[in-house]
Write an enzyme that holds these catalytic residues in place. Sequence first.
Site, mmCIF file in Angstrom:
data_model
loop_
_atom_site.group_PDB
_atom_site.id
_atom_site.type_symbol
_atom_site.label_atom_id
_atom_site.label_comp_id
_atom_site.label_asym_id
_atom_site.label_seq_id
_atom_site.Cartn_x
_atom_site.Cartn_y
_atom_site.Cartn_z
ATOM 1 C CG HIS A 109 24.104 3.271 11.069
ATOM 2 N ND1 HIS A 109 24.828 3.414 9.906
ATOM 3 C CD2 HIS A 109 22.842 3.664 10.762
ATOM 4 C CE1 HIS A 109 24.045 3.874 8.951
ATOM 5 N NE2 HIS A 109 22.836 4.026 9.438
ATOM 6 C CG ASN A 143 -2.312 0.564 0.838
ATOM 7 O OD1 ASN A 143 -2.396 1.591 0.169
ATOM 8 N ND2 ASN A 143 -3.379 -0.085 1.289
ATOM 9 C CB THR A 197 13.314 -6.053 17.586
ATOM 10 O OG1 THR A 197 12.643 -6.866 18.558
ATOM 11 C CG2 THR A 197 12.802 -4.621 17.692
#
Length: 191
Positions: free
Chosen positions: A115, A85, A171
């Site tokens: 990072h 979408n 995560t």
Amino acid sequence: MQKTEKEKMLAGELYDTRDPELIQMYHKARKLMTVFNSLDSTDTVGKKEALTSLLGDVGDGVWIEPPFLCDYGVHISIGKNTLINTNCMFIDDNTITIGKNGLIAPFVQIYTAKHPLKASDRVSDSGIAPYTTSTSPVVIGDNVWIGGNSIILPGVTIGDNVTIGAGSVVTKDIPDNTLAFGNPCTVIKNI
């Protein structure tokens, strides 16, 4: 033989994000996204051509609502009949693989770049780029629904037949046949 920065990037090693080859790929993707995002909604042939040029692999029946943003595009593979979408952003510094029959809601973000946490490891004077970057691939299985405003972090694998609730921050890996949501995203139940 020494690896190119692109090879380092795809291997998950630290790499120079401002390498000329990567910058050239970046600019090519920007041009193709500009074309795709500006096409009339009725121009299905033009949209398919732009996506085929931009992305690594596009299955039959894939539908992407503009605007769509990515870094390079060529590292993204999308299985047949998947809907992405509006206002999605895929940072494809490594591979992003999305299975068939997926539903990706508005404002979903998928990141493969990361990072170092420690500033002294993250900020660098040694290369052209002032920061260090590495990557990990993201894999999303078949028949997955990812709710709006969700974020998928580098290295995550989401199994088949999963529903991720809106606003989730994924995560870690999510197993097949589950409902998961939250920040951080956790499995709520098997479905």
